[in-house]
Design an enzyme around this catalytic site. Structure first.
Site, PDB file in Angstrom:
ATOM      1  N   ASN A  10      13.708 -11.728   7.458  1.00 43.45           N
ATOM      2  CA  ASN A  10      13.028 -12.112   8.692  1.00 43.45           C
ATOM      3  C   ASN A  10      12.313 -10.862   9.206  1.00 43.45           C
ATOM      4  O   ASN A  10      12.949  -9.969   9.752  1.00 43.45           O
ATOM      5  CB  ASN A  10      14.062 -12.622   9.711  1.00 43.45           C
ATOM      6  CG  ASN A  10      13.445 -12.904  11.061  1.00 43.45           C
ATOM      7  OD1 ASN A  10      12.225 -12.906  11.214  1.00 43.45           O
ATOM      8  ND2 ASN A  10      14.290 -13.144  12.058  1.00 43.45           N
ATOM      9  N   TRP A  11      11.019 -10.839   9.008  1.00 43.27           N
ATOM     10  CA  TRP A  11      10.260  -9.631   9.374  1.00 43.27           C
ATOM     11  C   TRP A  11       9.956  -9.536  10.866  1.00 43.27           C
ATOM     12  O   TRP A  11       9.447  -8.531  11.343  1.00 43.27           O
ATOM     13  CB  TRP A  11       8.945  -9.571   8.585  1.00 43.27           C
ATOM     14  CG  TRP A  11       9.120  -9.167   7.154  1.00 43.27           C
ATOM     15  CD1 TRP A  11      10.282  -8.797   6.536  1.00 43.27           C
ATOM     16  CD2 TRP A  11       8.091  -9.091   6.154  1.00 43.27           C
ATOM     17  NE1 TRP A  11      10.037  -8.486   5.222  1.00 43.27           N
ATOM     18  CE2 TRP A  11       8.701  -8.660   4.960  1.00 43.27           C
ATOM     19  CE3 TRP A  11       6.715  -9.347   6.150  1.00 43.27           C
ATOM     20  CZ2 TRP A  11       7.986  -8.476   3.778  1.00 43.27           C
ATOM     21  CZ3 TRP A  11       6.002  -9.169   4.975  1.00 43.27           C
ATOM     22  CH2 TRP A  11       6.634  -8.730   3.805  1.00 43.27           C
ATOM     23  N   LYS A  12      10.211 -10.617  11.586  1.00 39.77           N
ATOM     24  CA  LYS A  12       9.919 -10.636  13.033  1.00 39.77           C
ATOM     25  C   LYS A  12       8.462 -10.198  13.262  1.00 39.77           C
ATOM     26  O   LYS A  12       7.611 -10.485  12.433  1.00 39.77           O
ATOM     27  CB  LYS A  12      10.940  -9.773  13.786  1.00 39.77           C
ATOM     28  CG  LYS A  12      12.373 -10.167  13.397  1.00 39.77           C
ATOM     29  CD  LYS A  12      13.443  -9.539  14.225  1.00 39.77           C
ATOM     30  CE  LYS A  12      14.802 -10.030  13.718  1.00 39.77           C
ATOM     31  NZ  LYS A  12      15.924  -9.534  14.486  1.00 39.77           N
ATOM     32  N   HIS A  96      16.344 -19.240  16.147  1.00 39.14           N
ATOM     33  CA  HIS A  96      16.723 -17.819  16.145  1.00 39.14           C
ATOM     34  C   HIS A  96      17.076 -17.387  17.569  1.00 39.14           C
ATOM     35  O   HIS A  96      16.424 -17.807  18.528  1.00 39.14           O
ATOM     36  CB  HIS A  96      15.586 -16.965  15.574  1.00 39.14           C
ATOM     37  CG  HIS A  96      16.035 -15.558  15.311  1.00 39.14           C
ATOM     38  ND1 HIS A  96      16.132 -14.622  16.308  1.00 39.14           N
ATOM     39  CD2 HIS A  96      16.454 -14.947  14.177  1.00 39.14           C
ATOM     40  CE1 HIS A  96      16.590 -13.493  15.790  1.00 39.14           C
ATOM     41  NE2 HIS A  96      16.791 -13.668  14.501  1.00 39.14           N
ATOM     42  N   GLU A  98      16.503 -14.791  19.186  1.00 43.62           N
ATOM     43  CA  GLU A  98      15.420 -14.173  19.968  1.00 43.62           C
ATOM     44  C   GLU A  98      14.523 -15.244  20.573  1.00 43.62           C
ATOM     45  O   GLU A  98      14.019 -15.093  21.690  1.00 43.62           O
ATOM     46  CB  GLU A  98      14.625 -13.195  19.084  1.00 43.62           C
ATOM     47  CG  GLU A  98      15.388 -11.893  18.889  1.00 43.62           C
ATOM     48  CD  GLU A  98      15.121 -11.183  17.581  1.00 43.62           C
ATOM     49  OE1 GLU A  98      14.101 -11.456  16.932  1.00 43.62           O
ATOM     50  OE2 GLU A  98      15.970 -10.347  17.191  1.00 43.62           O
ATOM     51  N   GLU A 165      24.441 -16.305  12.987  1.00 45.46           N
ATOM     52  CA  GLU A 165      23.982 -14.998  13.460  1.00 45.46           C
ATOM     53  C   GLU A 165      24.579 -14.722  14.842  1.00 45.46           C
ATOM     54  O   GLU A 165      24.001 -15.141  15.861  1.00 45.46           O
ATOM     55  CB  GLU A 165      22.451 -14.978  13.551  1.00 45.46           C
ATOM     56  CG  GLU A 165      21.762 -15.096  12.222  1.00 45.46           C
ATOM     57  CD  GLU A 165      20.429 -14.348  12.227  1.00 45.46           C
ATOM     58  OE1 GLU A 165      20.211 -13.551  11.318  1.00 45.46           O
ATOM     59  OE2 GLU A 165      19.620 -14.551  13.156  1.00 45.46           O
ATOM     60  N   GLY A 171      20.428  -6.649  15.194  1.00 43.39           N
ATOM     61  CA  GLY A 171      19.518  -5.545  15.478  1.00 43.39           C
ATOM     62  C   GLY A 171      20.143  -4.309  16.087  1.00 43.39           C
ATOM     63  O   GLY A 171      19.434  -3.483  16.672  1.00 43.39           O
ATOM     64  N   SER A 210      22.695  -7.298  11.504  1.00 45.03           N
ATOM     65  CA  SER A 210      22.938  -5.919  11.055  1.00 45.03           C
ATOM     66  C   SER A 210      23.425  -5.816   9.606  1.00 45.03           C
ATOM     67  O   SER A 210      24.242  -4.951   9.280  1.00 45.03           O
ATOM     68  CB  SER A 210      23.904  -5.200  12.002  1.00 45.03           C
ATOM     69  OG  SER A 210      23.315  -5.097  13.287  1.00 45.03           O
ATOM     70  N   GLY A 231      17.178  -8.800   8.936  1.00 40.48           N
ATOM     71  CA  GLY A 231      16.054  -8.369   9.766  1.00 40.48           C
ATOM     72  C   GLY A 231      15.632  -6.957   9.403  1.00 40.48           C
ATOM     73  O   GLY A 231      14.914  -6.734   8.422  1.00 40.48           O
TER      74      GLY A 231
HETATM   75  P1  PGA Z   1      19.009  -7.620  11.905  1.00 40.03           P
HETATM   76  O1  PGA Z   1      18.312  -9.028  12.296  1.00 40.03           O
HETATM   77  O2  PGA Z   1      19.305  -7.671  10.443  1.00 40.03           O
HETATM   78  O3  PGA Z   1      18.008  -6.584  12.259  1.00 40.03           O
HETATM   79  O4  PGA Z   1      20.271  -7.534  12.718  1.00 40.03           O
HETATM   80  C1  PGA Z   1      18.790 -10.220  11.748  1.00 40.03           C
HETATM   81  C2  PGA Z   1      18.036 -11.379  12.345  1.00 40.03           C
HETATM   82  O5  PGA Z   1      17.673 -11.349  13.523  1.00 40.03           O
HETATM   83  O6  PGA Z   1      17.776 -12.386  11.653  1.00 40.03           O
END
Ligand code: PGA
Length: 247
Positions: A10-12, A96, A98, A165, A171, A210, A231
């Protein structure tokens, strides 16, 4: 039942088209050709089409990070399921944390998106997870169950991918322990078994939060963890290839 591992990036909101294309070319050189795992990449909307073109000659699968809950119309700034499919997306990440936290997406909105995605033959990668307060007050399973119940309400599920998640692990470098994650994965699998016969054993449940090249292998040892949603560590082709090369 054997479930193939699935590694999803997931590159966001990272990488321009140019950066995405360079990444793709470098990453392809780094992954073991014999890997039995599925590898998904969710770039930004603008990189979907160019990466999907490149992916035609590879085993990598390209998908989107979000989509509208409407089919089409006067929704400035939104993107439809049909547009994603035309651009070459094969899957879409929905729910997600976010999106839930920063853009106020609730379970009923996510439910509408899931219906539309499935109607358009986009594979749904649905994320669920609890906040730290919910975990500390012992409500993890209750929250996960509510998210699953409401997001999948009235959905005729034939195929689906889920990602657990925990919001508190995303993150920040503080992943869940594999054992704690496994407990929730097992709970999700039992929930699936109670809803749709046959779905429980064939549905892949990914862990995300993470994940990095150092801790990935420990998650994969758990019985109900079928892959990883990555991520930060997916932004670098080398670190993501180290994860997917675990197989
Ligand atoms: P992260 O993000 O690996 O940076 O914790 C994972 C995600 O939000 O899918």
């Amino acid at each position: 039942m054997e479930r193939r591992h699935l590694f999803a990036a997931n590159w966001k909101m990272h990488k321009t088209v140019d950066e995405a294309v360079h990444y793709f070319q470098e990453f392809e050189q780094l992954i073991h050709s014999k890997s039995a795992a599925d590898i998904y990449i969710a770039p930004s909307f603008t990189s979907l089409y160019p990466l999907a073109q490149l992916a035609k000659n590879s085993s990598l699968v390209i998908g989107a990070q979000n989509m509208s809950d409407f089919e089409e119309g006067a929704f400035t700034g939104e993107i439809s399921a049909k547009m994603l499919v035309e651009a070459g997306a094969k899957f879409v990440i929905l729910g997600h944390s976010e999106r839930r936290r920063l853009y106020n997406e609730d379970n009923s909105l996510i439910n509408r998106k899931i219906h539309l995605a499935m109607q358009n033959n986009l594979e749904v990668l649905l994320c669920v997870g609890e906040t730290s307060e919910e975990r500390f007050s012992g409500k993890t399973n209750q929250i996960i169950e509510k998210q699953l119940d409401e997001c999948l309400h009235d959905v005729n599920v034939k195929s689906l991918t889920l990602a657990y998640e925990p919001v508190w692990a995303i993150g920040n470098g503080h992943a869940a322990t594999p054992g704690d994650a496994e407990d929730v994965h097992r709970f999700i699998r039992d929930w699936l078994a109670s809803k749709w016969e046959g779905m429980s054993q064939k549905t892949r449940i990914l862990y995300g939060g993470s994940v990095n090249a150092k801790n990935a292998a420990d998650f994969l040892k758990e019985k109900d963890i079928d892959g990883l949603l990555v991520g930060s560590a997916s932004l670098n082709p080398k670190s993501f290839s180290e994860i997917v090369n675990l197989g």
